[in-house]
Design a protein around this motif. Structure first.
Motif, PDB file in Angstrom:
ATOM      1  N   LEU A   1       3.190   0.202  -0.889  1.00  0.00           N
ATOM      2  CA  LEU A   1       2.366   1.138  -1.663  1.00  0.00           C
ATOM      3  C   LEU A   1       3.166   1.749  -2.809  1.00  0.00           C
ATOM      4  O   LEU A   1       2.629   1.956  -3.909  1.00  0.00           O
ATOM      5  N   PHE A   2       4.431   2.016  -2.571  1.00  0.00           N
ATOM      6  CA  PHE A   2       5.319   2.513  -3.618  1.00  0.00           C
ATOM      7  C   PHE A   2       5.407   1.500  -4.759  1.00  0.00           C
ATOM      8  O   PHE A   2       5.295   1.859  -5.935  1.00  0.00           O
ATOM      9  N   ILE A   3       5.568   0.235  -4.430  1.00  0.00           N
ATOM     10  CA  ILE A   3       5.647  -0.825  -5.447  1.00  0.00           C
ATOM     11  C   ILE A   3       4.324  -0.922  -6.216  1.00  0.00           C
ATOM     12  O   ILE A   3       4.319  -1.000  -7.451  1.00  0.00           O
ATOM     13  N   ILE A   4       3.212  -0.889  -5.504  1.00  0.00           N
ATOM     14  CA  ILE A   4       1.900  -0.973  -6.160  1.00  0.00           C
ATOM     15  C   ILE A   4       1.715   0.192  -7.118  1.00  0.00           C
ATOM     16  O   ILE A   4       1.247   0.018  -8.248  1.00  0.00           O
ATOM     17  N   TYR A   5       2.125   1.387  -6.689  1.00  0.00           N
ATOM     18  CA  TYR A   5       1.978   2.547  -7.568  1.00  0.00           C
ATOM     19  C   TYR A   5       2.891   2.437  -8.789  1.00  0.00           C
ATOM     20  O   TYR A   5       2.480   2.738  -9.910  1.00  0.00           O
TER      21      TYR A   5
END
Length: 147
Positions: free
Chosen positions: A74-78
């Motif tokens: 989720l960090f990467i997607i954000y």
């Protein structure tokens, strides 16, 4: 112009850091998580018996690993898209897939003396590896380009 370069450097550094964290989880999986199936699926497992396992401990371990990978994903997607709506959609999808995959995994383990090992292998693989990230990134990128 300089702000753009700095923003891109931060994005790249953030993604690299996250990928390193995913690699650390993978590299130390034997030390960090209880999973008697690690060795089982590394060998020739088609004609062998499942190893003994503690269901509760296995579920906790698989869940911990899934949610660590999910948080980093989720960090990467954000970082890549900078959109809260994509982050929310991803979060909902991760919760949905977690519930479905974990239920199917447990049912398969408990319902048969010799479950279909390949199906079990792939369900477990989706629980312990950040494979959804590899599916979501191109899908969101395509959607963003299309709209």
């Amino acid at each position: 112009m300089l702000q753009n370069v700095w923003k891109n450097k931060q994005t790249i550094l953030g993604i690299l850091l996250a990928v390193v964290l995913l690699a650390v989880i993978r590299a130390f999986e034997n030390e960090l998580f209880y999973d008697p199936f690690l060795e089982f699926f590394r060998g020739t497992f088609q004609n062998t018996v499942l190893p003994t396992y503690e269901t509760g401990r296995l579920v906790v371990s698989l869940s911990l690993r899934y949610w660590l990978n999910t948080g980093i994903s989720l960090f990467i997607i954000y970082i890549v898209f900078r959109e809260k709506s994509l982050l929310q959609l991803s979060g909902i999808l991760y919760v949905f897939f977690y519930i479905v995959l974990l239920m199917v995994f447990i049912i398969m383990l408990r319902s048969s003396e010799k479950p279909d090992y390949m199906t079990l292998f792939y369900i477990r693989r989706f629980l312990i590896q950040p494979l959804f990230l590899l599916l979501f990134l191109p899908a969101f990128y395509y959607q963003k380009k299309k709209s």
